[in-house]
Design an enzyme around this catalytic site. Structure first.
Site, PDB file in Angstrom:
ATOM      1  CG  ASP A   1      -1.700   1.215   1.451  1.00 45.16           C
ATOM      2  OD1 ASP A   1      -2.383   1.632   0.501  1.00 45.16           O
ATOM      3  OD2 ASP A   1      -1.661   1.786   2.556  1.00 45.16           O
TER       4      ASP A   1
ATOM      5  CG  ASP B   1      -2.193   7.580   0.397  1.00 39.60           C
ATOM      6  OD1 ASP B   1      -1.113   7.842  -0.165  1.00 39.60           O
ATOM      7  OD2 ASP B   1      -3.297   7.959  -0.017  1.00 39.60           O
TER       8      ASP B   1
END
Length: 273
Positions: free
Chosen positions: A13, A15
């Site tokens: 991922d 953020d």
């Protein structure tokens, strides 16, 4: 002779995981990325961001590997990558849609808002300035964020109960909904776990079985961590972890990109990748 170890691939991922939650800085992850590069371990981004956003970031990272966008709604593979071509961040990519077209998703969100009075602002309602205000992105990055094809992020402005009702209504309509960071994401039936599985299959066909490692921080990463052989929850900005560790899923010792880099240290120490 010991059995040949499957090569590792890291799926991450962005953020609040590889990128800092507040300013999107990734410098605290440099050490971990350098360790992967030294071992020729691919780093595949799997994110809610768009192809345009990831393309710009991959240039900054010097990343030439496949990636998935819009919470698994689409995957992008550099041309020739799985045929053995030398690829870098400038190599054109071929995009495959795994989920639903954005037009269907925005229509559903608008219908549910009209029927039930849910309070939210979707990207379809926003211009560049609105996205800047909602995300703290600069204008150029905000323009890239608006270039969506397989998801619709909603800035939720209603109660937690209303959010649960909305998400249930989306599922009842035959689509999917994920919470992640600042937004609720409406998407088709393809999530980050599906994107990891799709890429795992491509790696497997081209290079043999892989050891899939996944890293994330929030609910929309859960399917990806579950689909991996080893998963790490990176600590959120308040220092907590989204879910408990257990089985093949662990807690990284640190927040955001610092925790991400610590997870790479742990991975190398315990798995000799």
């Amino acid at each position: 002779m010991p059995p040949r170890r499957s090569p590792a691939v890291v799926f991450t991922d962005l953020d609040a995981t590889l990128l800092d939650h507040h300013d999107y800085d990734w410098s605290a992850a440099r050490a971990g990325m350098a360790q992967l590069a030294a071992r020729d371990i691919p780093l595949c981004i799997i994110t809610s961001k768009t192809v345009a956003e990831v393309a710009a970031l991959r240039l900054a990272l010097g990343n030439g590997h496949p990636f998935a966008v819009e919470n698994g709604g689409a995957v992008a593979v550099p041309r020739g990558y799985f045929e053995g071509a030398a690829c870098d961040a400038h190599t054109p990519v071929d995009v495959t849609t795994l989920g639903a077209p954005r037009e269907a998703l925005t229509a559903l969100a608008a219908t549910l808002r009209a029927q039930h009075g849910f309070r939210f602002t979707g990207f379809a309602d926003m211009d560049v300035d609105d996205v800047v205000a909602a995300t703290a992105l600069d204008r150029e990055s905000a323009m890239r964020a608006l270039e969506r094809s397989a998801s619709e992020p909603l800035l939720w402005q209603d109660s937690d109960t209303a959010r649960e009702d909305f998400m249930q209504a989306v599922v009842a309509a035959g689509y999917a909904c994920r919470e992640g960071g600042r937004f609720v994401h409406v998407l088709g039936h393809a999530d980050k776990g599906d994107a990891l599985a799709w890429l795992r299959s491509r790696y497997g066909a081209a290079r043999g079985p892989i050891l899939a490692i996944a890293m994330g921080d929030s609910g929309n990463d859960a399917d990806m961590l579950a689909a991996a052989d080893i998963g790490y929850w990176v600590a959120r900005p308040d220092g907590s972890h989204y879910a408990a560790a257990g089985g093949s899923i662990r807690h990284a010792d640190g927040i955001g990109p610092a925790g991400w880099s610590a997870a790479i240290d742990d991975l190398i120490a315990h798995h000799d990748i």
